[in-house]
Structure formats: structure tokens, C-alpha cells
Motif scaffolding. Sequence first.
Motif, mmCIF file in Angstrom:
data_model
loop_
_atom_site.group_PDB
_atom_site.id
_atom_site.type_symbol
_atom_site.label_atom_id
_atom_site.label_comp_id
_atom_site.label_asym_id
_atom_site.label_seq_id
_atom_site.Cartn_x
_atom_site.Cartn_y
_atom_site.Cartn_z
ATOM 1 N N GLU A 68 -23.411 -73.150 -52.275
ATOM 2 C CA GLU A 68 -22.822 -73.952 -53.339
ATOM 3 C C GLU A 68 -22.118 -75.161 -52.741
ATOM 4 N N ALA A 69 -22.049 -76.215 -53.520
ATOM 5 C CA ALA A 69 -21.279 -77.386 -53.096
ATOM 6 C C ALA A 69 -19.833 -76.980 -52.852
ATOM 7 N N GLY A 70 -19.255 -77.504 -51.795
ATOM 8 C CA GLY A 70 -17.875 -77.186 -51.452
ATOM 9 C C GLY A 70 -17.755 -76.074 -50.429
ATOM 10 N N GLU A 71 -18.829 -75.321 -50.253
ATOM 11 C CA GLU A 71 -18.813 -74.214 -49.293
ATOM 12 C C GLU A 71 -18.754 -74.750 -47.858
ATOM 13 N N ILE A 72 -18.159 -73.996 -46.967
ATOM 14 C CA ILE A 72 -18.118 -74.363 -45.555
ATOM 15 C C ILE A 72 -19.080 -73.473 -44.774
ATOM 16 N N VAL A 73 -19.939 -74.103 -43.985
ATOM 17 C CA VAL A 73 -20.895 -73.362 -43.148
ATOM 18 C C VAL A 73 -20.695 -73.789 -41.696
ATOM 19 N N ASP A 74 -21.219 -72.984 -40.793
ATOM 20 C CA ASP A 74 -21.085 -73.278 -39.362
ATOM 21 C C ASP A 74 -22.410 -73.754 -38.787
ATOM 22 N N ILE A 130 -21.945 -80.720 -49.287
ATOM 23 C CA ILE A 130 -21.602 -81.718 -50.301
ATOM 24 C C ILE A 130 -22.544 -81.605 -51.482
ATOM 25 N N GLU A 143 -21.334 -82.606 -44.622
ATOM 26 C CA GLU A 143 -20.353 -83.465 -43.946
ATOM 27 C C GLU A 143 -19.494 -82.570 -43.085
ATOM 28 N N GLU A 195 -19.100 -78.954 -44.411
ATOM 29 C CA GLU A 195 -18.963 -78.716 -45.839
ATOM 30 C C GLU A 195 -20.256 -79.097 -46.543
ATOM 31 N N GLU A 209 -17.740 -76.961 -38.081
ATOM 32 C CA GLU A 209 -17.596 -76.495 -39.455
ATOM 33 C C GLU A 209 -18.044 -77.625 -40.379
ATOM 34 N N PRO A 247 -13.230 -80.798 -43.740
ATOM 35 C CA PRO A 247 -11.892 -81.302 -43.430
ATOM 36 C C PRO A 247 -11.138 -80.349 -42.515
ATOM 37 N N GLU A 248 -10.426 -80.927 -41.544
ATOM 38 C CA GLU A 248 -9.625 -80.104 -40.638
ATOM 39 C C GLU A 248 -8.254 -79.867 -41.238
ATOM 40 N N LEU A 249 -7.617 -78.818 -40.779
ATOM 41 C CA LEU A 249 -6.292 -78.480 -41.273
ATOM 42 C C LEU A 249 -5.268 -79.412 -40.635
#
Lengths: 401, 54
Positions: free
Chosen positions: B18-24, B35, B43, B33, B31, B46-48
Amino acid sequence: MMTNADATGATADGSAVATSEVSTAEARELVADLVATPSPSGEEAAAAERLAAFFESHDREVWLDDVGNVRAPADDALLFTSHVDTVPGDVPTCITDADANLTDAETVVNDAGGDDVTLPTDGTALVDDDATLWGRGSVDATGPLAAMAVAAVETGVSFVGVVSEETTSAGAHHLVADRDAPDVVVNGEPSGWSALTLGYRGFVAATYEVATEAAHSSLPDLNAVEHATAWVEDVKDAFESPLGPGANACDDPSVFDTVTVKPVMVDAGTEPGGNAVTAEVDCQFRIPPGTDADDIEATVDAVTQRGVVEFGDAIPAHIASPRTELGRAFRTAIRAAGGSPSLLRKTGTADANLYDAAWDCPVATYGPGDSTLDHSPDEHLALADYDRAVAVLESVASDLQ
Amino acid sequence: MTTCTECGADVALHDDAEAGEIVDCTTCGAELEVIDVSPPVLEKAPELEEDWGE
């Protein structure tokens, strides 16, 4: 207004809660009214009534609970909650346009002594894209509070406005004891409309007390004042910061992972009877993930050579994963609103820590506003950012329902 | 299939991404995202970042 001291906060029969549209002008009127209504901790009643009236006007169940929290239960797939109270401070309330000129100034007033604050629903302040709302709480956290109230009404999710966050967190403590956990919590604090806060350090306060016999000040023996000042330095050195022993400046990027020691009150001197010198120091500790209050207490005890230290109740650190459904929903919503999402961990402590500790559910924090303006004399909020935050919250709620 | 924005390696998204999910990225560990999923667009996630106060 409905009152229900025995309410649990759960939707009575699980049925769907009606949603209701809120215009941009009405949403801005709500935040401007709330900011113009003084609500320092312990004196939130007028602001709570205004907030409850907003829910009532949209046919939402609402009541003030035993401690004064504004409770508006609905779909517990998501709970929006922020704090009604602000820190004290007389920050004149007004709305300015892009050129910093007052807009509708005749009707948006600082009502520190009055009850009747009204805004024209047809005023340019309520539709101007460049309008800025000035006043105590516009950032911390009345802006996030009002944005969440609007989004809760629009989407039919649960909402609570809690009291006393700036002092004792009494509202949040009561809430977690009085209410079942929702599926997800979004706590309202100023992250900026395009950022999501995933972590806060924990907190514990301590009081150090020491006494010595009174003696002439020409004698070399250390008195209680000297013991107290030495204790502060010893404790700071014990929690060595990445900036060096005793340094606690917060401009280092890894401060979140360190313990910050901050003395906040010193009361010292010769007792009225003249026989003893006493000193008392109140000290606050910010606790990173992986460290708990017992670790803090053990380190402090090890360097306390004289005097006694009493610790208060601790709030544990809170850090959430960015890979939850909640994180995904926020990133998607922020991009849909035209933003580039960022993720934050904050060096302070918030009610989110309490919700994370009490409820087994995802917790994150979000809200419009620049947190560097928290508690400042020029606290202000761009109303276009407030509008965007409402849109983001509505999108997140719709996604998670 | 799409490519890692950091190293250019192939990255396969699972079917229900899904859009917004984070994959490796399994090659460089970045990491990423998601889009968009159709067509897949990634993309750098975003980092913490660290911030003050509440």
C-alpha cells in the motif's frame, strides 16, 4: 450538556456514529474562540464548555467527566485526544493577514477578564489563506485540540480533551483509569502539519534536601547550600552527556538518547531560628528509551554523599515504530495534502507516554504549529496549516476506520 | 518490480503493498517508502529527526 460521571467512554451499543460536515470558517472560528478563552491548568472550564458546545451542535454525545475532561466517545477505531489547558501567560489574541495587519481585530479580543468572545462567521479572518492566529495556546496545544475536534466530528471517531497536561497530567491519568483502550490513539501536540511525532523521553522528578548546623560563614566547613550545589553538579556529571560531563544543552542530535538533568527550583538559607542552614533542590530528569526510573534513582543514590533524595512517580519513555498502519496512514495523508512527511522524536514528555504505557495500542502524536513557539510570548499559528492538519486528520481517520 | 532509489537494485513489492508503507532494499538495506503502487514508485523513507519539547 449531558453529564455522565459513570460513563466508560465506550460507544453504548457499538452503532455507527453520525458524521457531520464542518466548514473551514466554522473550524477556524472554533480554534479562535478557544484560543481567546483563557484556559491555564486548573481553569479549563470555560474552554471545555465551548468545546463541548461544538460537539453538541453537531449532535455528538458529549460530557465533562469527573476531572473536567471533555469526553465525546464514538468510533473507537481511533481516538483523537489533546489537552484543553495551556500554560499561563497573557498573549493578546488576534488574527493578522499576510502583511501582519490586524484582521477583524474589533471582534477577536483578548478576553482575560471577560466571557463573551465572538467572531463573525463572515469575516475575512475565517477564510483568508494568509491569516495567522496569535494567542496563548494557538500552538500548544489548542490548535491541535481544535483540529482534532473538527476531524472527529467530520469522521465520527472518538475524541477527548484532557485537562492539566501542563502540570500534573491529571486528565490523562484519569482517562486511562476510566476508559477502555481504543484501537489507535493520536495525541494532539504541535508536530507541524507535515510531521508525525513517534517518540518522547520519559520523566521523573526528585527533591533533594540537606541540612547543616549554622556556623560563621568564615569557617571552611561546607554548609547546606554548598552541599546542594555540589549535589547538582555531581548528578549532572553522573549522567554524562555526549557534549561532555555536566553539559545538558539540547542542540546535539542525540540528546533524545541521553538523560537530561535539570534543576528547576532551589530554596536555601539559614532557618528562621538561626540554628541550621537548609537547602532544597527540585530536579527533573528526562529519560530515554532503554532507561527506567530505577536506573536514574540508583545513579543518583550512588553520588549522594549527604542529604536525602525523594523521587516522584515516573513516566516511561515512549517510542513507536514508523512501520505501523498509523504511520502509513499519516504519511499517505500528508502527501495527499501536498506535504513531504517527516518523523520526529522529541526530547520532552507528553500525555502520549501515559497512553502508551497504559494501553496496548499504537500511539503517535500530531498537530499543527511550530513547537519552538510553545509557551512563548509570540505564540501563533498559520491558519492555513491548521486547515491542512484538519484535512490530514480526517484522511487518517477515514483510512483507519 | 521497481528499483531502489539509493543503490539502483531491483526491489519487489508484495502483492498487497500500500502507499505509505515502508519496505527494505534487500541489497543496500535502505528504508524505502511506497509512494504509489500502480505503477510502483519508491522514495527514501523519512528518517527520524530530533526535536524539542512536547
